[in-house]
Scaffold this motif. Structure first.
Motif, PDB file in Angstrom:
ATOM      1  N   ALA A 101      23.904 -33.000 -10.256  1.00 19.91           N
ATOM      2  CA  ALA A 101      24.818 -32.894 -11.408  1.00 19.91           C
ATOM      3  C   ALA A 101      25.212 -34.277 -11.911  1.00 19.91           C
ATOM      4  CB  ALA A 101      26.065 -32.102 -11.018  1.00 19.91           C
ATOM      5  N   LYS A 157      34.141 -30.248 -19.868  1.00 15.49           N
ATOM      6  CA  LYS A 157      33.090 -29.303 -19.470  1.00 15.49           C
ATOM      7  C   LYS A 157      33.083 -29.218 -17.950  1.00 15.49           C
ATOM      8  CE  LYS A 157      28.336 -27.897 -20.287  1.00 15.49           C
ATOM      9  NZ  LYS A 157      27.178 -27.956 -21.173  1.00 15.49           N
ATOM     10  N   VAL A 184      30.708 -27.917 -14.681  1.00 14.22           N
ATOM     11  CA  VAL A 184      29.378 -27.439 -14.265  1.00 14.22           C
ATOM     12  C   VAL A 184      29.312 -27.363 -12.742  1.00 14.22           C
ATOM     13  CG1 VAL A 184      28.330 -28.582 -16.276  1.00 14.22           C
ATOM     14  CG2 VAL A 184      28.282 -29.720 -14.061  1.00 14.22           C
ATOM     15  N   GLN A 228      36.420 -20.466 -19.794  1.00 20.38           N
ATOM     16  CA  GLN A 228      35.469 -20.946 -20.810  1.00 20.38           C
ATOM     17  C   GLN A 228      35.933 -20.742 -22.247  1.00 20.38           C
ATOM     18  OE1 GLN A 228      31.559 -19.352 -21.200  1.00 20.38           O
ATOM     19  NE2 GLN A 228      32.148 -17.348 -20.443  1.00 20.38           N
ATOM     20  N   ASP A 252      28.584 -24.506 -17.711  1.00 19.33           N
ATOM     21  CA  ASP A 252      27.122 -24.477 -17.757  1.00 19.33           C
ATOM     22  C   ASP A 252      26.612 -23.039 -17.831  1.00 19.33           C
ATOM     23  OD1 ASP A 252      28.074 -24.190 -15.156  1.00 19.33           O
ATOM     24  OD2 ASP A 252      26.556 -25.445 -14.232  1.00 19.33           O
ATOM     25  N   TYR A 270      19.183 -19.084 -20.371  1.00 18.08           N
ATOM     26  CA  TYR A 270      19.750 -20.392 -20.025  1.00 18.08           C
ATOM     27  C   TYR A 270      18.678 -21.300 -19.431  1.00 18.08           C
ATOM     28  CZ  TYR A 270      24.617 -18.785 -20.407  1.00 18.08           C
ATOM     29  OH  TYR A 270      25.821 -18.331 -20.855  1.00 18.08           O
ATOM     30  N   LEU A 303      20.203 -27.464 -15.287  1.00 20.21           N
ATOM     31  CA  LEU A 303      20.917 -28.670 -15.690  1.00 20.21           C
ATOM     32  C   LEU A 303      19.954 -29.789 -16.084  1.00 20.21           C
ATOM     33  CD1 LEU A 303      23.769 -27.806 -15.091  1.00 20.21           C
ATOM     34  CD2 LEU A 303      24.042 -29.809 -13.654  1.00 20.21           C
ATOM     35  N   THR A 352      22.569 -31.114 -20.979  1.00 20.78           N
ATOM     36  CA  THR A 352      23.749 -30.330 -20.583  1.00 20.78           C
ATOM     37  C   THR A 352      25.035 -31.121 -20.853  1.00 20.78           C
ATOM     38  OG1 THR A 352      22.415 -29.428 -18.790  1.00 20.78           O
ATOM     39  CG2 THR A 352      24.782 -29.112 -18.604  1.00 20.78           C
TER      40      THR A 352
END
Ligand code: HSO
Ligand code: ZN
Length: 411
Positions: free
Chosen positions: A133, A197, A199, A214, A220, A359, A362, A366
């Motif tokens: 990440a 954000k 993730v 969200q 994500d 989707y 990552l 992203t």
């Protein structure tokens, strides 16, 4: 277990997200209301320890390097180098400026300024997730990169996780897990500044909290248990296939391993080896299906949309173009999923539970968003102005029309 084709499409257990969202709602509300105090209380309640501190101090991160085996640090460095290389080269965050003669239109990418990453603890505590990440986020240019991870038995964070976070470039590390961590990052507390954000993978409560917040921050994708689907013909090595399945199953009792094969021999051998070697795992979730052809396997796989798809059959690379839905694809017998999990360079934070239909995993994108822009000349205005006026009037938007008319009139 060898199962039928019809069973395989309904193999995943559906998660009732509304149920879990209701469960985490009071936690999120409480953190919103009482900040740090709530983070500490929920940690004592759910993790059974009191944090040594909420934010890990810099000295503790520096000391962590002395507590981790040099060989493991070397391995993290190798992984970092490969992840960095792949993610930098494949980033499609290229600004575009097109000159159409009478106007310029463009697209510009900018990083999201602050991002929070959830790094799971307990059974699924993976320092490698910090690399997966953190590295793309920093390549994207995220200024403030925050990690939240649950406390270990001592109320701190394991040195290995601290080293991985540091190598990945995290700016702040907080000792808090669960839904309370997500709430803390989304809404902020006295200690944690909110992020834009969030993730990273997590259990059902973490994921439910992400789904809940969200409406206020970006996330994500929802994460479910890990999965592998292997398409194999008679040329595949049953031992490799079996161990790739076991590797996936060891993540979680709910993890799933599916083998679609044209070879009855291979099916039986994989089953035998898995039973002999994977006694401690939930082998109920190893599902083997005998198919008529590799094309049929691909069709089923596209419907299942697995997190990891491994293709081990003749002309495997050629088949890539027929894959429509998968998180990450592993081609040929020397591409075990474990390499993508750690060090080949691709990302291991991937869509599960069929989300690969909509989707992606990552990547640098992203952590970015883009804006478009335009520079019109008078002649561009002359070219399209009439059309704009007509459409604006058709929509009843008089001032839209006027804003163009007044410019056209002025010579
Ligand atoms: N296979 C996991 C990632 C992972 N494996 C972390 C080992 N450590 C989900 O893609
Ligand atoms: Zn794995």
């Amino acid at each position: 277990m060898i199962v039928s084709k019809s069973d395989i499409l309904s193999i995943r257990k559906k998660i009732d997200w509304d149920f879990y969202i209701e469960k985490v709602k009071p936690i999120v509300e409480e953190v919103k209301r009482r900040g740090d105090e709530a983070l500490i209380e929920f940690t004592m309640k759910f993790d059974g320890v009191r944090q040594k501190y909420l934010r890990v101090p810099k000295e503790e991160i520096d000391q962590a390097y002395d507590l981790v085996d040099d060989e493991i640090i070397d391995a993290l460095e190798i992984a970092r180098e490969n992840i960095e290389r792949f993610h930098s080269i494949t980033a499609v965050d290229r600004d575009i400026k097109i000159d159409f003669g009478d106007c310029i239109l463009g697209k510009r990418y900018t990083p999201i300024e602050s991002v929070g990453v959830y790094i799971p603890g307990g059974r699924a505590s993976y320092p490698s997730t910090a690399l997966m990440a953190g590295i793309p986020a920093k390549i994207a240019g995220v200024e403030r990169l925050v990690a939240c991870t649950p406390p270990d038995e001592s109320g701190g964070v394991k040195p290995l996780t601290l080293v991985a976070c540091d190598l990945a470039g995290f700016d702040e590390i907080y000792v808090v897990g669960g839904a309370q961590a997500i709430a803390g990052m989304a809404y902020g507390t006295e200690t944690i500044e909110p992020v834009e954000k969030i993730v990273g993978p997590g259990n059902v409560y973490v994921t439910a909290a992400k789904l809940l917040v969200q409406k206020d921050v970006a996330i994500d994708m929802p994460a479910g248990p890990s999965e592998i689907l292997i398409i194999a013909d008679e040329t595949a090595n049953p031992k490799y296939v079996a161990f790739d399945c076991l590797a996936q199953l060891e993540h979680d009792p709910n993890a799933l391993a599916i083998v679609l094969t044209t070879s009855k021999d291979l099916a039986e051998n994989v089953e035998r080896i898995a039973n002999a070697e994977g006694g401690s795992l939930n082998l109920e979730n190893l599902k083997i299906v005998i198919v008529e052809s590799i094309d049929e396997a691909l069709e089923l796989s596209n419907k299942i949309a697995p997190e990891h798809l491994s293709i081990v059959c003749e002309n495997a690379e050629k088949l890539l173009e027929k894959v429509k839905n998968a998180g990450s694809v592993f081609i040929g017998e020397f591409s075990p999923v474990a390499c993508g999990d750690y060090a080949s360079g691709t990302n291991h934070i991937l869509p599960t539970s069929g989300y690969a239909r909509i989707y992606s995993g990552l990547s640098v994108e992203t952590f970015m968003k883009h804006m478009t822009y335009q520079i019109l000349t008078k002649s561009a205005l002359n070219r399209i102005g009439e059309a704009v006026i007509r459409l604006a009037k058709a929509e009843g938007l008089e001032f839209h029309a006027k804003s163009v008319e007044i410019r056209l009139k002025e010579e």
